[in-house]
Each structure stands twice: as C-alpha cells, then as structure tokens.
Design an enzyme around this catalytic site. Structure first.
Site, short mmCIF file in Angstrom:
data_model
loop_
_atom_site.label_atom_id
_atom_site.label_comp_id
_atom_site.label_asym_id
_atom_site.label_seq_id
_atom_site.Cartn_x
_atom_site.Cartn_y
_atom_site.Cartn_z
N ASP A 97 -47.69 68.49 -0.46
CA ASP A 97 -46.95 67.93 0.92
C ASP A 97 -47.94 67.51 1.70
OD1 ASP A 97 -44.58 68.62 -0.76
OD2 ASP A 97 -43.55 69.96 1.24
N GLY A 98 -48.99 68.47 1.34
CA GLY A 98 -50.03 67.49 3.01
C GLY A 98 -50.10 66.42 2.57
N ASN B 228 -43.11 63.28 9.50
CA ASN B 228 -42.91 64.61 9.66
C ASN B 228 -42.01 64.82 11.11
OD1 ASN B 228 -42.15 65.58 7.43
ND2 ASN B 228 -44.18 67.30 7.48
N ASP C 240 -41.23 77.39 24.66
CA ASP C 240 -42.65 77.13 23.27
C ASP C 240 -42.51 75.80 22.96
OD1 ASP C 240 -43.40 80.27 23.16
OD2 ASP C 240 -42.69 80.77 21.53
#
Length: 417
Positions: free
Chosen positions: A162-163, A258, A288
């Site tokens: 996917d990267g 994304n 966070d």
C-alpha cells in the site's frame, strides 16, 4: 483536472467532467449498453425536487450532487496509452525479478515508453545485470524531487504494498493517471492485482473498459507564522506565498491520499489543538492527537483509533481523535466540501507535530495553521473486479473483518433442552 490528456471517464456513454469530483453526468437515457451489475444510480437533490405542496429547493447548480453507482464507473481511453510509469518498492530483493519481467514485457512486447525513477536503477542488482541492460537503456528516468512527469505518463503500475500506491500519489500534485497496483507487499489493502497473471490483466487495462474507483485526496496547506524563524519544509512540499505585503508568509501545499495526523510528538504533555470547520470553532482536541482522513484512509490509522470504515466512493472527511481525554469524543464524518483548520490552542503547553500519509513530518507552533479540504484531484485506482467487490474482499482478506468461528446449528434433540 484529474483527467489526463488522453484519458476520460465515461458513464453510460457520457463523459465524466474532470472538475466534478463527485458529480455524475448520467441521465436516465442510456447511450451504450448498461453496466453488467446494476443500471440505477442514486440521485441527490435536484432543482426540480419539491417538498410538499409549496416548498422546493433554491436553484443553485453548485450544490447539486448526483451520486454515481459504483458499478458504472468504467475507464476508457481517448487514445491508446503509450507511456507507463513503473513504481517499484526500493530495497526489496523479492521485487527484482517481477520488475525486470514486467519492464521487458512493456518495452519489448507492448512497445511502450517506460518511466522509472533513477534511484531504482541505481540498485546494484539492477545496474549490474548485463542481460537486462538492453531493456534498461530504453527507459526514461526521472528524479521525484526535480522532474515533473505529469504530462508524460498515461498510466501507473505499482509493484509493492500500500505504501507504494501512497508514494505514487505523492508524485502528482494535480492530475493523476490511472493506477494499477500489484500486491507484492505485506498488507495489500489498496493493491488488488496478483502478479501471476499480469500479462492478461495488463492487456485488459490497455484495451480499456475496466472498473475504477476514484479515491479522493485531501488538499492540505500548512501556513507558517512569519514572526518566527522556521526550518525548511522537508522533502517535496510545494512552497507558496500568500500574497501579503511583505511576502513573508510561506505555505507548503500537499495532496494526501490517506490521512493528516496531528500529534503531540515527543512531548509528554497532552496535545491541545483547536479544530475549526468553515471558520467556526467546533471543538478543542485534548489527547494524543487527531486524524483527518479520506474514506480511503479510514481503513488505515483511523480504524486503528476506533473509527468506522468508509467506502472510497462516499464523499466525506473523517475526524478521529487519538486517545482523547474525554469519553464522549467519538469519531465524526463531515461532508467532503467543508474546510477544516487545525491550530495550536492558546493554552497548549507545547508544540504539535503533523505528518501527511506518514511523511513530511514537521513541527507546528503557535500561530501556524493547517487547512484541509477535499482535493479536486482524486486517484483513479483500477479495480480487479469492481469498486464494491474489491473493497469487501480487502476487508475480509487483509483486515479479517468479522472473521470468527461459525456457530453450529442445533439438532432436534438439543433444541428440546
């Protein structure tokens, strides 16, 4: 703008207008054979819609949305494709043979112009292969940080996970050619094709009439406060000037497939950022951090943080808190047309950090702002079957969605107890 020079999208014989990311130009009259699965499309409000005996919608073409049936999204070529960009995952020995085999097929058999990154050919295993040198000499090479190949590539082939698809998206800040992604990585949620039958699959794509899914991207602008000295933006952010008198305000603009992640970085304090929607403060994120994602990104970091999974055809932006310091702060989905802005809260004890698809990470200080909206330039991803089937198969095979041991049925004797 996402349509390439010799590419168009058609729906029931009508051209898909490049400036209308989510607008379907279908009519009830079909000019070509209907798609194989369904023939109906969902239509949003139109100027002729009435509500009761006297109410109707104010005529405003800019607000009218026709939602296309995913089964009718087909790719066709105005002219036969002649050039292809091959993206290979760097430093992966397992991809060397598929890469050489694919490039040889494209150049020798299909007589196509192949574009390859220069750093790929610098791999000793490729550069030192004398048998592959004849094919390699026919390549057109480029550097991602110097050369713009937007007007030269007809479609893209990704070899990896996917990267690799995310990286291919980052190379095109505007119009993106169709992307065919082969699953040769670890997860493969966005890469539906298997390399075993690549020749027949490539022939089908080159001939046209394959299904596509338009994966929307986020257009992100990071505005730095000129009153403080800033480090130069990493990698290939597009540097812009906001046009003020001194010309001191610099901004970096990105196209994100994304998600945009704002987090507390190395600080031990809670992240404290203000979130604006169309100029109105809607909440302050304490925790966070926060994830702003596309529907494609909903199955990445967002789902790990507790968000829902959204099909790429849904026009939306997801806002997901990361470990919020509030039990009632749940992920929300907002319309694709809104503009979000994230700024460090005045009460924040420390700075925040932002990253785009896991890259170009940089610090955000007081006075800086991150503006996010849906981009006009989606990624047309070629489907193995169709947008719906491919997505659910990825959920089942890659994420093991709703996989459990089946419950046994009861016998007649057991039902009596």
């Amino acid at each position: 703008p996402f349509c390439h020079s010799n590419l168009s999208f058609q729906c029931k014989g009508r051209a898909f207008h490049p400036h209308q990311l989510y607008v379907n130009c279908c009519s009830s009259t079909s000019l070509s054979p209907p798609p194989p699965r369904r023939t109906q499309s969902l239509h949003g409000p139109s100027p002729v819609t009435t509500f009761g005996p006297k109410a109707c919608m104010l005529h405003n073409p800019n607000t009218i949305m026709h939602i296309q049936d995913p089964a009718s999204q087909r790719l066709t070529w105005n002219k036969p494709p002649k050039s292809v960009l091959v993206i290979k995952k760097i430093r992966d020995a397992g991809l060397l043979q598929p890469f050489k085999e694919l490039c040889t097929f494209l150049t020798e058999v299909k007589s196509m112009i192949v574009y390859v990154e220069r750093k790929v050919l610098e791999d000793p295993a490729i550069a030192g292969d004398d048998a592959f040198r004849t094919t390699m000499n026919k390549f057109c090479t480029f550097r991602d940080d110097l050369d713009d190949i937007s007007n030269y590539v007809d479609f893209i082939i990704c070899l990896g996970g996917d990267g690799t698809l995310l990286y291919a998206s980052s190379l095109f800040q505007e119009s993106v050619p169709p992307v065919m992604a082969f699953h040769l990585g670890s997860l493969g949620f966005l890469t539906p094709f298997n390399f075993d039958t690549y020749q027949s699959q490539l022939n089908q794509v080159i001939e046209g009439n394959v299904s596509i899914v338009l994966r929307s991207r986020l257009r992100v602008r990071v505005q730095k406060d000129s009153r403080e000295k800033r480090a130069k933006v990493e990698e290939n952010g597009v540097i812009l000037t906001n046009g003020d008198g001194e010309g001191m305000h610099k901004a970096a603009q990105y196209q994100v497939l994304n998600e945009v992640v704002v987090d507390r970085g190395p600080s031990s304090y809670l992240s404290n950022v203000d979130l604006f929607l169309d100029g109105h403060l809607i909440t302050t994120v304490q925790g966070d951090g926060v994830i702003v994602s596309t529907p494609t990104g909903s199955t990445a970091y967002a789902v790990a943080a507790g968000a829902s999974m959204i099909h790429p055809n849904v026009p939306a932006i997801m806002i997901t808190p990361i470990c919020p310091h509030s039990l009632s702060f749940r992920p929300i989905v907002v319309p694709a047309g809104v503009e979000l802005k994230v700024m460090l809260s005045s009460e924040a004890r420390n700075t925040a950090w932002v990253s785009f698809d896991g890259r170009k990470r940089q610090e955000i200080c007081h006075g800086d702002s991150i503006t996010i909206t849906t981009s006009c330039f989606p990624v047309p991803s070629i489907c193995f079957r169709d947008p719906v089937t491919d997505w659910f198969e990825s959920l089942a095979q890659c994420l093991h969605w709703n996989v459990r041991k089946k419950q046994h049925h009861l016998t007649s004797e057991e039902e009596e107890f």
